[in-house]
Design a protein around this motif. Structure first.
Motif, short mmCIF file in Angstrom:
data_model
loop_
_atom_site.label_atom_id
_atom_site.label_comp_id
_atom_site.label_asym_id
_atom_site.label_seq_id
_atom_site.Cartn_x
_atom_site.Cartn_y
_atom_site.Cartn_z
N LEU A 235 0.86 -1.19 0.00
CA LEU A 235 0.00 0.00 0.00
C LEU A 235 0.89 1.23 0.00
CD1 LEU A 235 -2.73 1.50 0.42
CD2 LEU A 235 -2.42 1.14 2.88
N HIS A 263 -2.15 -1.83 -3.63
CA HIS A 263 -3.30 -1.01 -3.28
C HIS A 263 -2.90 0.47 -3.40
CE1 HIS A 263 -5.36 -4.50 -1.43
NE2 HIS A 263 -4.14 -4.85 -1.07
N GLU A 264 -3.79 1.26 -3.97
CA GLU A 264 -3.55 2.69 -4.08
C GLU A 264 -3.51 3.32 -2.69
OE1 GLU A 264 -2.96 4.47 -6.71
OE2 GLU A 264 -3.40 3.04 -8.33
N PRO A 265 -2.82 4.47 -2.55
CA PRO A 265 -2.80 5.16 -1.25
C PRO A 265 -4.21 5.48 -0.77
CG PRO A 265 -1.19 6.11 -2.75
CD PRO A 265 -2.00 5.15 -3.56
N THR A 266 -4.38 5.49 0.53
CA THR A 266 -5.67 5.74 1.14
C THR A 266 -5.51 6.69 2.33
OG1 THR A 266 -7.56 4.70 2.28
CG2 THR A 266 -5.40 3.70 2.61
N THR A 267 -6.60 7.35 2.70
CA THR A 267 -6.55 8.25 3.85
C THR A 267 -6.66 7.50 5.17
OG1 THR A 267 -8.95 8.59 3.69
CG2 THR A 267 -7.53 10.18 2.55
N ASP A 268 -7.01 6.23 5.12
CA ASP A 268 -7.16 5.45 6.35
C ASP A 268 -6.56 4.07 6.14
OD1 ASP A 268 -7.86 4.33 8.76
OD2 ASP A 268 -10.03 4.52 8.50
N VAL A 269 -5.42 3.82 6.76
CA VAL A 269 -4.73 2.54 6.58
C VAL A 269 -5.23 1.47 7.53
CG1 VAL A 269 -2.64 3.68 5.74
CG2 VAL A 269 -2.86 3.15 8.18
N HIS A 272 -6.62 -1.91 6.29
CA HIS A 272 -5.59 -2.76 5.70
C HIS A 272 -4.76 -3.45 6.78
CE1 HIS A 272 -6.14 -1.48 1.48
NE2 HIS A 272 -6.50 -0.32 2.00
#
Length: 389
Positions: A235, A263-269, A272
């Motif tokens: 990620l 996985h593309e970057p996200t604001t909430d890890v 994951h």
């Protein structure tokens, strides 16, 4: 240096290279400073986190002149001038600087307006680690700026020792703070929701060679050759423009081969991390890796390299495994060892990691250290003690 009003509310500036950085790593400190009655300025290039930062009640000041990837000296002089003007106009009493350019140019600007400084070196960065010609320039800039700093903090003892050996900073100014801290109310253990039985490793970070992504891919291929049910999830962002970034074509090849699941970057890890069995970070060197703190707080076993910054998060054999740097074979062996542990042992490792997060890396402990240093530099100890009494 300009004279300063003794009656005004003290103004604290927090200066970083991105607003995202403030939001993700310093928001707890911002809130604590506001609760203490300080006027707080958040200074950084703007992005989509500005509104959330301003919602805390602090003042956000855009710093368009900061380009973290630029090596143009004229642009850096513009940054220095911009910081000087902001600090002077806002009558900053104390500035907290993080990341290389704010540390160097912010310290000089603060010196010129008579503000106190606490600089936190969150990592050495590519220019410092590569030993390229840029290394010598960066070293000279650090040595020049840190002469005027009041306090210089490092996130691991190895980085501190390196700066002392290179005579980049005076020892009496230095201290070690274990990272930015982790909010244990936000990051906490959660039961996995997925129904499959695949053993899942998770890497979170920029896809850079010095984060160990090449070794991770090789280790993943080794592990999957004998344990095809294992999954290695990645990620993060490619960070195109960084000299250490991997190519899109390389990532595409790994994905096509099934070596890595991207996985593309996200604001909430957190979702994951929740679904992972083990977190992996085979980095070459860190300040103190935030993702490892998040893994600790969510009670996940860790695998990381025995290098500065990373080794602080793992007690080998207790809450995870340490492996030699740049060694895909050893990394694969540690990953295979994790897959063979019973569920009870993995849970025990996770619980040991959570205790480590609670005792050493909790955000409230880190914030308290900053508050104590700020009070001391501003001469407020007696006032605070009277209020507590």
């Amino acid at each position: 240096m300009p004279s300063r009003s003794k009656s005004k509310q003290p103004t604290i500036a927090i200066t970083l290279n991105t607003a995202w950085n403030i939001y993700n790593f310093r928001l707890g400190l911002v809130r604590a400073l506001l609760a203490e009655g300080y006027r707080v300025l958040a200074i950084a290039p703007p992005d989509d986190r500005v509104a959330a930062i301003e919602a805390t009640g602090c003042v956000f000041i855009p710093l368009e002149e900061l380009n973290r990837k630029s090596t143009n000296p004229l642009q850096d002089l513009c940054l220095l001038r911009a910081l000087y003007r902001i600090y002077q106009k806002e009558e900053v009493d104390l500035a907290l600087h993080y990341t290389i350019k704010p540390v160097i140019y912010g310290t000089l600007a603060a010196r010129w307006v008579g503000a106190k400084t606490i600089n936190t070196l969150t990592g050495l960065g590519y220019a410092f680690m590569s030993r390229s010609p840029m290394y010598y320039l960066v070293s000279t800039l650090y040595r020049t700026a840190l002469r005027f700093a009041d306090q210089v903090w490092f996130q691991n003892p190895d980085d501190r020792q390196l700066f002392l050996q290179k005579k980049l900073v005076e020892a009496h100014k230095t201290d070690v703070v274990p990272g930015s801290g982790i909010n244990l109310e936000v990051f906490k253990p959660r039961a996995k929701q997925r129904q499959d039985t695949a053993f899942r490793f998770l890497f979170i970070g920029r896809l850079l060679t010095d984060k160990g992504i090449l070794e991770l891919a090789e280790a993943a291929a080794r592990v999957r050759a004998t344990h095809p049910a294992c999954e290695v999830h990645v990620l993060g962002v490619l960070d195109v423009g960084n000299p250490a970034a991997i190519r899109h074509e390389q990532l595409a090849a790994w994905r096509a081969a099934g070596t890595l699941i991207y996985h593309e970057p996200t604001t909430d890890v957190r979702p994951h991390i929740q679904e992972a069995d083990v977190l992996v970070l085979p980095s070459y060197r860190e300040g103190l890796p935030r993702v490892m703190l998040e893994g600790l707080a969510m009670a996940k076993p860790l695998i990381t390299t025995d290098v500065p910054g990373c080794r602080e998060t793992v007690q080998d054999g207790v809450n995870g495994y340490l492996v030699p740097v740049k060694n895909a074979e050893a990394l694969a062996a540690a990953m295979l060892k994790m897959t063979q542990l019973p569920a009870e042992e993995l849970a025990r490792m996770g619980e040991a990691g959570l205790r480590l997060a609670q005792s050493r890396f909790a955000e409230n402990l880190i914030v308290a250290k900053y508050l104590a240093a700020i009070r001391q530099l501003l001469g407020q100890e007696a006032v605070v003690l009277e209020e507590i009494a």
